[in-house]
Design a protein around this motif. Structure first.
Motif, PDB file in Angstrom:
ATOM      1  N   PHE A 130      14.531  68.482  19.265  1.00  0.00           N
ATOM      2  CA  PHE A 130      14.648  66.674  19.671  1.00  0.00           C
ATOM      3  C   PHE A 130      15.545  66.268  19.632  1.00  0.00           C
ATOM      4  CE2 PHE A 130      10.472  67.649  17.432  1.00  0.00           C
ATOM      5  CZ  PHE A 130       9.531  66.878  17.828  1.00  0.00           C
ATOM      6  N   ARG A 131      16.031  65.241  20.923  1.00  0.00           N
ATOM      7  CA  ARG A 131      17.453  64.570  20.977  1.00  0.00           C
ATOM      8  C   ARG A 131      16.611  63.539  20.980  1.00  0.00           C
ATOM      9  NH1 ARG A 131      19.094  63.426  26.581  1.00  0.00           N
ATOM     10  NH2 ARG A 131      18.275  64.872  27.243  1.00  0.00           N
ATOM     11  N   GLY A 132      17.582  62.078  20.415  1.00  0.00           N
ATOM     12  CA  GLY A 132      16.949  60.606  20.509  1.00  0.00           C
ATOM     13  C   GLY A 132      17.379  60.051  19.160  1.00  0.00           C
ATOM     14  N   PRO A 133      17.330  58.912  19.098  1.00  0.00           N
ATOM     15  CA  PRO A 133      16.162  57.684  20.366  1.00  0.00           C
ATOM     16  C   PRO A 133      17.143  58.276  21.834  1.00  0.00           C
ATOM     17  CG  PRO A 133      17.424  56.589  18.535  1.00  0.00           C
ATOM     18  CD  PRO A 133      17.466  58.145  18.057  1.00  0.00           C
ATOM     19  N   VAL A 134      16.230  57.677  23.101  1.00  0.00           N
ATOM     20  CA  VAL A 134      16.701  57.068  23.670  1.00  0.00           C
ATOM     21  C   VAL A 134      16.158  56.039  23.916  1.00  0.00           C
ATOM     22  CG1 VAL A 134      16.435  57.675  26.198  1.00  0.00           C
ATOM     23  CG2 VAL A 134      17.188  59.594  24.661  1.00  0.00           C
ATOM     24  N   VAL A 135      16.065  54.348  24.576  1.00  0.00           N
ATOM     25  CA  VAL A 135      15.196  54.175  24.209  1.00  0.00           C
ATOM     26  C   VAL A 135      14.979  54.121  26.063  1.00  0.00           C
ATOM     27  CG1 VAL A 135      15.168  51.114  24.939  1.00  0.00           C
ATOM     28  CG2 VAL A 135      16.539  52.663  23.221  1.00  0.00           C
ATOM     29  N   ILE A 136      13.229  53.714  26.311  1.00  0.00           N
ATOM     30  CA  ILE A 136      12.639  53.362  27.338  1.00  0.00           C
ATOM     31  C   ILE A 136      12.784  51.593  27.638  1.00  0.00           C
ATOM     32  CG2 ILE A 136      12.107  55.636  27.947  1.00  0.00           C
ATOM     33  CD1 ILE A 136       9.088  54.420  26.781  1.00  0.00           C
ATOM     34  N   VAL A 137      12.531  51.333  29.148  1.00  0.00           N
ATOM     35  CA  VAL A 137      11.700  50.196  29.377  1.00  0.00           C
ATOM     36  C   VAL A 137      10.399  49.803  30.232  1.00  0.00           C
ATOM     37  CG1 VAL A 137      12.423  48.270  30.136  1.00  0.00           C
ATOM     38  CG2 VAL A 137      14.324  49.406  29.389  1.00  0.00           C
ATOM     39  N   ALA A 138       9.512  50.077  29.271  1.00  0.00           N
ATOM     40  CA  ALA A 138       8.360  50.095  29.858  1.00  0.00           C
ATOM     41  C   ALA A 138       7.901  49.055  29.988  1.00  0.00           C
ATOM     42  CB  ALA A 138       7.426  50.482  28.375  1.00  0.00           C
ATOM     43  N   LYS A 139       6.332  48.198  30.768  1.00  0.00           N
ATOM     44  CA  LYS A 139       6.347  47.652  31.215  1.00  0.00           C
ATOM     45  C   LYS A 139       6.109  46.610  30.467  1.00  0.00           C
ATOM     46  CE  LYS A 139       1.083  47.079  32.377  1.00  0.00           C
ATOM     47  NZ  LYS A 139      -0.344  46.982  32.834  1.00  0.00           N
ATOM     48  N   HIS A 140       6.204  45.538  31.218  1.00  0.00           N
ATOM     49  CA  HIS A 140       6.399  44.081  30.818  1.00  0.00           C
ATOM     50  C   HIS A 140       7.840  43.810  29.828  1.00  0.00           C
ATOM     51  CE1 HIS A 140       2.442  43.154  31.503  1.00  0.00           C
ATOM     52  NE2 HIS A 140       1.855  43.670  30.511  1.00  0.00           N
ATOM     53  N   GLY A 141       8.964  45.017  30.033  1.00  0.00           N
ATOM     54  CA  GLY A 141      10.320  44.807  29.671  1.00  0.00           C
ATOM     55  C   GLY A 141      10.228  45.576  28.580  1.00  0.00           C
ATOM     56  N   VAL A 142       8.968  46.165  27.871  1.00  0.00           N
ATOM     57  CA  VAL A 142       9.206  46.123  26.159  1.00  0.00           C
ATOM     58  C   VAL A 142       9.713  47.429  26.056  1.00  0.00           C
ATOM     59  CG1 VAL A 142       7.277  46.900  24.597  1.00  0.00           C
ATOM     60  CG2 VAL A 142       6.682  45.586  26.146  1.00  0.00           C
ATOM     61  N   SER A 143      10.837  47.338  25.315  1.00  0.00           N
ATOM     62  CA  SER A 143      11.814  48.599  25.019  1.00  0.00           C
ATOM     63  C   SER A 143      11.079  49.266  24.026  1.00  0.00           C
ATOM     64  CB  SER A 143      13.122  48.216  24.515  1.00  0.00           C
ATOM     65  OG  SER A 143      13.996  47.188  25.469  1.00  0.00           O
ATOM     66  N   ILE A 144      11.014  50.812  24.321  1.00  0.00           N
ATOM     67  CA  ILE A 144      10.716  51.631  23.252  1.00  0.00           C
ATOM     68  C   ILE A 144      11.102  52.929  22.900  1.00  0.00           C
ATOM     69  CG2 ILE A 144       8.233  53.124  22.534  1.00  0.00           C
ATOM     70  CD1 ILE A 144       6.805  51.455  24.461  1.00  0.00           C
ATOM     71  N   PRO A 145      11.818  52.729  21.789  1.00  0.00           N
ATOM     72  CA  PRO A 145      12.456  54.245  21.533  1.00  0.00           C
ATOM     73  C   PRO A 145      11.396  55.357  21.404  1.00  0.00           C
ATOM     74  CG  PRO A 145      12.960  52.399  19.407  1.00  0.00           C
ATOM     75  CD  PRO A 145      11.917  52.058  20.547  1.00  0.00           C
TER      76      PRO A 145
END
Length: 195
Positions: A130-145
């Motif tokens: 596993f590598r992370g956390p990497v933050v993705i920006v999803a629908k409606h600008g929601v940040s998800i690690p």
């Protein structure tokens, strides 16, 4: 859970076709130890990635959370809720043949195994990493690690690349936009050939 009638018992696994994929909900977590579900989950992920070696590519998102179990219009078990939405957004950020875990799923299933899983079907010599956390920006600008699950030397499966950035997510909107652009270009070229 929400029970709308028609289900005599809640199955431990619900598979839902989603058009070009499948959503799999592992239920009844209270009656099993987390390690039991981790073994089932990691075995399933390994089998899916082995399947991709000779079949279609998959993008996989894993999330842990509460869902409501309902009966759909066809009287089949179904799940809904925020956890389904989060899992979809995690999956949308994955590359083909990539497995992404939400931070919550990573903590639930990995616990103190900081960066690799070496229980069956993996091993000390060939662990899932596993590598992370990497933050993705999803629908409606929601940040998800998210955490990227990968394996060394696995060729075109178990991709360890950084997930797609916002606006590059390979979902239905982008495919539709691509098709429309190609059709418009084709129509425009036909018009030039006619004139």
């Amino acid at each position: 859970y929400a029970h709308l009638g028609g289900l005599s018992a809640i199955p431990p696994v619900i598979g839902l076709p989603t058009g070009d994929g499948i959503a799999i909900a592992l239920l009844d977590q209270e009656s099993r130890q987390t390690s039991d579900w981790a073994d089932i989950l990691f075995s399933l992920l390994d089998r899916l990635m082995r399947w991709t070696q000779t079949h279609e590519q998959l993008r996989i998102g894993v999330h842990y959370g509460s869902v409501s179990v309902i009966t759909d219009i066809n009287r089949r078990p179904n799940v809904c809720g925020e956890s389904v939405n989060v899992c979809q957004r995690v999956m949308d950020a994955a590359h083909a043949n990539q497995v992404l875990f939400s931070e919550r799923a990573f903590k639930q299933y990995m616990g103190s195994r900081i960066d690799q899983y070496n229980r069956s079907p993996f091993s000390e010599g060939s662990p899932a990493k596993f590598r992370g956390p990497v933050v993705i920006v999803a629908k409606h600008g929601v940040s998800i690690p998210v955490y990227i699950m990968y394996r060394d030397g696995s060729g075109k499966t178990w991709i360890g690349d950084t997930p797609y950035a916002k606006g590059m997510i390979q979902g239905k909107t982008e495919r539709t936009r691509f098709i429309v652009e190609r059709l418009e270009a084709l129509i425009a070229s036909d018009r030039r050939n006619i004139a």
